[in-house]
Design a protein around this motif. Sequence first.
Motif, PDB file in Angstrom:
ATOM      1  N   ASN A  29      -6.811  -3.720   0.514  1.00 22.00           N
ATOM      2  CA  ASN A  29      -7.707  -3.688   2.209  1.00 22.00           C
ATOM      3  C   ASN A  29      -6.628  -3.266   3.432  1.00 22.00           C
ATOM      4  OD1 ASN A  29     -10.289  -3.734   3.383  1.00 22.00           O
ATOM      5  ND2 ASN A  29      -9.888  -5.522   4.581  1.00 22.00           N
ATOM      6  N   PHE A  30      -6.603  -1.655   3.284  1.00 23.35           N
ATOM      7  CA  PHE A  30      -5.352  -1.739   4.028  1.00 23.35           C
ATOM      8  C   PHE A  30      -4.932   0.018   4.080  1.00 23.35           C
ATOM      9  CE2 PHE A  30      -1.222  -0.268   5.799  1.00 23.35           C
ATOM     10  CZ  PHE A  30      -0.841  -0.683   6.982  1.00 23.35           C
ATOM     11  N   ASP A  31      -5.171   0.841   5.503  1.00 16.17           N
ATOM     12  CA  ASP A  31      -5.818   1.821   5.936  1.00 16.17           C
ATOM     13  C   ASP A  31      -4.467   1.957   7.230  1.00 16.17           C
ATOM     14  OD1 ASP A  31      -5.145   4.651   5.971  1.00 16.17           O
ATOM     15  OD2 ASP A  31      -7.399   4.337   5.627  1.00 16.17           O
TER      16      ASP A  31
ATOM     17  N   CYS B 232       4.815  -8.572  -5.952  1.00 23.96           N
ATOM     18  CA  CYS B 232       5.760  -8.592  -4.887  1.00 23.96           C
ATOM     19  C   CYS B 232       6.178  -7.262  -5.168  1.00 23.96           C
ATOM     20  CB  CYS B 232       6.189  -9.560  -3.609  1.00 23.96           C
ATOM     21  SG  CYS B 232       5.475 -10.860  -2.527  1.00 23.96           S
ATOM     22  N   LEU B 233       6.989  -6.349  -4.335  1.00 20.92           N
ATOM     23  CA  LEU B 233       7.942  -5.775  -4.820  1.00 20.92           C
ATOM     24  C   LEU B 233       9.536  -5.456  -4.723  1.00 20.92           C
ATOM     25  CD1 LEU B 233       6.372  -2.832  -2.217  1.00 20.92           C
ATOM     26  CD2 LEU B 233       6.134  -3.134  -4.784  1.00 20.92           C
ATOM     27  N   LYS B 234      10.142  -5.975  -6.008  1.00 21.28           N
ATOM     28  CA  LYS B 234      11.651  -6.150  -5.573  1.00 21.28           C
ATOM     29  C   LYS B 234      12.109  -5.532  -4.956  1.00 21.28           C
ATOM     30  CE  LYS B 234      10.749  -7.693 -10.754  1.00 21.28           C
ATOM     31  NZ  LYS B 234      11.219  -7.316 -11.929  1.00 21.28           N
TER      32      LYS B 234
ATOM     33  N   THR C 279       0.629  -1.385   0.253  1.00 24.25           N
ATOM     34  CA  THR C 279       0.159  -0.032  -0.005  1.00 24.25           C
ATOM     35  C   THR C 279       1.297   1.352  -0.011  1.00 24.25           C
ATOM     36  OG1 THR C 279      -1.962  -1.416   0.716  1.00 24.25           O
ATOM     37  CG2 THR C 279      -1.694   1.449   1.403  1.00 24.25           C
ATOM     38  N   ALA C 280       1.703   1.073   0.834  1.00 25.14           N
ATOM     39  CA  ALA C 280       2.787   2.693   1.253  1.00 25.14           C
ATOM     40  C   ALA C 280       3.505   2.948   0.077  1.00 25.14           C
ATOM     41  CB  ALA C 280       4.052   2.495   2.243  1.00 25.14           C
ATOM     42  N   PHE C 281       4.491   2.124  -0.966  1.00 27.23           N
ATOM     43  CA  PHE C 281       5.206   1.886  -2.196  1.00 27.23           C
ATOM     44  C   PHE C 281       4.401   1.444  -3.193  1.00 27.23           C
ATOM     45  CE2 PHE C 281       7.384   1.152   1.906  1.00 27.23           C
ATOM     46  CZ  PHE C 281       7.656   2.476   1.532  1.00 27.23           C
ATOM     47  N   GLN C 282       3.051   1.300  -3.416  1.00 27.28           N
ATOM     48  CA  GLN C 282       2.172   1.091  -4.575  1.00 27.28           C
ATOM     49  C   GLN C 282       3.018   1.690  -5.717  1.00 27.28           C
ATOM     50  OE1 GLN C 282      -1.825   0.931  -3.720  1.00 27.28           O
ATOM     51  NE2 GLN C 282      -2.740   0.359  -6.058  1.00 27.28           N
TER      52      GLN C 282
ATOM     53  N   PHE D 226      -6.853 -18.703  -2.058  1.00 28.93           N
ATOM     54  CA  PHE D 226      -6.724 -17.850  -0.930  1.00 28.93           C
ATOM     55  C   PHE D 226      -6.955 -16.643  -1.462  1.00 28.93           C
ATOM     56  CE2 PHE D 226      -6.735 -21.643   1.103  1.00 28.93           C
ATOM     57  CZ  PHE D 226      -5.553 -22.031   2.472  1.00 28.93           C
ATOM     58  N   ASP D 227      -7.135 -15.886  -0.641  1.00 31.82           N
ATOM     59  CA  ASP D 227      -6.748 -14.736  -0.941  1.00 31.82           C
ATOM     60  C   ASP D 227      -5.239 -14.105  -0.364  1.00 31.82           C
ATOM     61  OD1 ASP D 227      -6.617 -11.686  -1.108  1.00 31.82           O
ATOM     62  OD2 ASP D 227      -8.608 -11.404  -1.247  1.00 31.82           O
ATOM     63  N   THR D 228      -4.253 -13.289  -0.932  1.00 31.13           N
ATOM     64  CA  THR D 228      -2.886 -13.547  -1.104  1.00 31.13           C
ATOM     65  C   THR D 228      -2.588 -11.788  -1.257  1.00 31.13           C
ATOM     66  OG1 THR D 228      -2.652 -13.902  -3.444  1.00 31.13           O
ATOM     67  CG2 THR D 228      -2.672 -16.026  -2.728  1.00 31.13           C
ATOM     68  N   GLU D 229      -3.913 -11.171  -1.339  1.00 31.35           N
ATOM     69  CA  GLU D 229      -3.342  -9.368  -1.566  1.00 31.35           C
ATOM     70  C   GLU D 229      -4.123  -8.736  -0.293  1.00 31.35           C
ATOM     71  OE1 GLU D 229      -4.031  -8.113  -5.346  1.00 31.35           O
ATOM     72  OE2 GLU D 229      -1.795  -8.800  -5.902  1.00 31.35           O
TER      73      GLU D 229
END
Length: 367
Positions: free
Chosen positions: A314-316, A248-250, A233-236, A300-303
């Motif tokens: 789904n994150f703040d 995923c962020l490399k 979320t922070a580095f989208q 599964f929901d993986t994100e």
Amino acid sequence: MSRKLAIAIFLFLVSCVSLPTNAHPLKICEFERIYQLGDSISDTGNLIREYPIGANTAFAKLPYGENFFNNATGRCSNGFLMIDYIAMAAGLPLLQPYKNTTANFEHGANFAVAGSTALSTPVLANKKILNPVTNSSLDIQLDWMTSHFDSVCVDHRDCVEKLHKSLFMVGEIGGNDYNYAIFQGKSMDDLRSMVPDIVNVIVEAVKKVISYGATRVVVPGNFPIGCLPIYQTAFQTNVSAAYDKNQCLKQLNDFATYHNEQLQKAIHKLQQETPNAMIIYGDYYNAYQFLLNFARFYGFDTERACCGIGGKYNFDLRRMCGAAGVEVCSDPHRYMSWDGVHLTQEGYKIMSAWLIHNIFHKLHCHF
């Protein structure tokens, strides 16, 4: 992964993490006690007993622990953690938090504190990094451990005899040092410069537990943090090259890999220096990667975080799990992430099964 292989792995996982039986491989080790040092990945209730911050943290109330007999124990999940499954696998009771003064520590103790760091608060302050959660860093936890052993051992020889059949988990620790640094504006170069100090502190902790008589020590590495909703979320970004095949962020995963490589080198060196103890790297990075692949295969929901609000993941960070108006998904057993930072009980169950399978032969359990 073929469907047949996935089914075989699933059956293995179920057998590994069900309630312990005499046939479970970790019982062969005949561990009598388990001791845990670390952070929120393994805290079973120490932070919530730290006044005044801990008592007011979200971890002290539902929905945290909603699948743990509907009881918020201070675990940063909806239920069990990896250390719980490891204790079950060894046929031992769940570890009690050291700060629970009425607990029975006959089978070990948990010194881990959610939010804790490898580096002490003053050392972090010198680097202009603030720990907003707790001062109970690794050195403080080691002091607690020393006090505990002083109270239960007659002398050093007595401790050596008592700890011969104990399992020590030194970490995961150090992840929060990096978390705080990142969210307080430090660069990747700043983070890389912290790695030697953090690895050294972890190694010194391992030396200390060995000095008391520990013969089997697991030292976990860091997660692939670029896969966590808090970072995603922070580095989208819209730059596709910033992500790996798992989305995923490399850059963050590369950093976690660098930390883990340096830790493994240090463990290898220490193992050569202390041949009478088994010092084993706990590969949380690849355990998580296995979980990611396994979860995707089974839908599964993986994100997204199960307990969270807003955005793709789904994150703040301003309205995290436990805050007013933040809802919990109806089926957390189908999610990997509980709150965007920590895993669900189901996620920890699968990771712990992979980890147990990975470390078992390295423990050399031939008492």
